[in-house]
Design a protein around this motif. Structure first.
Motif, mmCIF file in Angstrom:
data_model
loop_
_atom_site.group_PDB
_atom_site.id
_atom_site.type_symbol
_atom_site.label_atom_id
_atom_site.label_comp_id
_atom_site.label_asym_id
_atom_site.label_seq_id
_atom_site.Cartn_x
_atom_site.Cartn_y
_atom_site.Cartn_z
ATOM 1 N N THR A 179 0.737 -1.442 -0.321
ATOM 2 C CA THR A 179 -0.504 0.168 0.028
ATOM 3 C C THR A 179 0.725 1.278 -0.050
ATOM 4 O O THR A 179 0.919 1.956 -0.528
ATOM 5 N N MET A 180 1.522 1.381 1.043
ATOM 6 C CA MET A 180 2.767 2.472 0.538
ATOM 7 C C MET A 180 3.383 2.661 -0.436
ATOM 8 O O MET A 180 4.415 3.698 -0.682
ATOM 9 N N LEU A 181 4.080 1.319 -0.791
ATOM 10 C CA LEU A 181 4.695 1.703 -2.226
ATOM 11 C C LEU A 181 3.681 2.013 -3.592
ATOM 12 O O LEU A 181 4.055 3.169 -4.036
ATOM 13 N N ILE A 182 2.682 1.437 -3.619
ATOM 14 C CA ILE A 182 1.968 2.564 -4.280
ATOM 15 C C ILE A 182 1.492 4.170 -3.901
ATOM 16 O O ILE A 182 1.936 4.243 -5.027
ATOM 17 N N LEU A 183 1.372 3.931 -2.789
ATOM 18 C CA LEU A 183 0.597 5.780 -2.451
ATOM 19 C C LEU A 183 2.114 6.621 -2.300
ATOM 20 O O LEU A 183 2.196 7.236 -3.238
#
Length: 156
Positions: free
Chosen positions: A134-138
Motif C-alpha cells: 500500500t505504501m509503495l503504491i501511494l
C-alpha cells in the motif's frame, strides 16, 4: 511516531528477526528527541510526562491480547495511507509541488519495495506485506504527482 511504535511492538511480539525491524528504535528515538525539542521550545515541557506515560502504557497494552496488536497494525496502515492521501489531495488542490521533494518520495517508494522483498524472504507476514505494498503504491503516486506539477524554470 505511533505507527513506528506499533510496528516495532508488532515485530517483537511475533518474534521476527532483529534485522527486520532494527531501524525502528533509531527512528523512534529521533522522533522522541524532535518531540522533546518541540515541547521545550513551545513552552509545553509539562506535557512530556503525559506523553511518556501514554507511550509506556500503550507499549504494554498493545500486547495484552493478540487481536489488539493485529488491529493496531492494520490501523497504522490505514493512518499512514490517509496521510499520503492527504498529501496527494493538497498537491491536486494547489496544482503545485512547491518545496515537496520528488527525490525523498521516490526514496520512500524504493524503501517500501525493498521491504516487500525482505518481508517475503524473512517472515512472509501478510499484514506487513499489505502495509508495504500500500505504501509503495501511494509513494509512487505522490512522486508522480510531484513530478507532474513541478514548475519548470523558463529561460530567456
Amino acid at each position: 511516531l505511533f505507527s513506528f511504535l506499533v510496528f516495532l511492538r508488532y515485530q517483537i511480539y511475533y518474534g521476527y528477526p532483529l534485522q527486520t525491524y532494527l531501524e525502528y528504535p533509531i527512528i523512534i528515538a529521533q522522533d522522541i528527541v524532535l518531540l522533546l525539542f518541540i515541547l521545550r521550545f513551545s513552552g509545553n515541557m509539562k506535557r512530556a510526562l503525559f506523553y511518556a506515560v501514554t507511550f509506556w502504557g500503550g507499549w504494554y497494552m498493545l500486547t495484552l491480547q493478540k487481536w489488539i496488536i493485529d488491529l493496531a497494525m492494520n490501523l497504522c496502515t490505514l493512518i499512514s495511507a490517509a496521510s499520503k492521501l492527504a498529501q496527494l489531495r493538497c498537491l491536486w488542490q494547489t496544482k503545485d509541488s512547491g518545496q515537496v521533494s520528488a527525490l525523498t518520495w521516490s526514496m520512500s517508494a524504493y524503501t517500501c519495495a525493498t521491504r516487500i522483498v525482505t518481508t517475503v524472504m524473512t517472515t512472509n507476514d501478510l499484514a506487513v506485506l499489505i502495509r508495504f505494498i500500500t505504501m509503495l503504491i501511494l509513494n509512487i503516486w505522490v512522486t508522480a504527482t510531484i513530478l507532474h506539477y513541478r514548475k519548470t524554470k523558463k529561460t530567456d
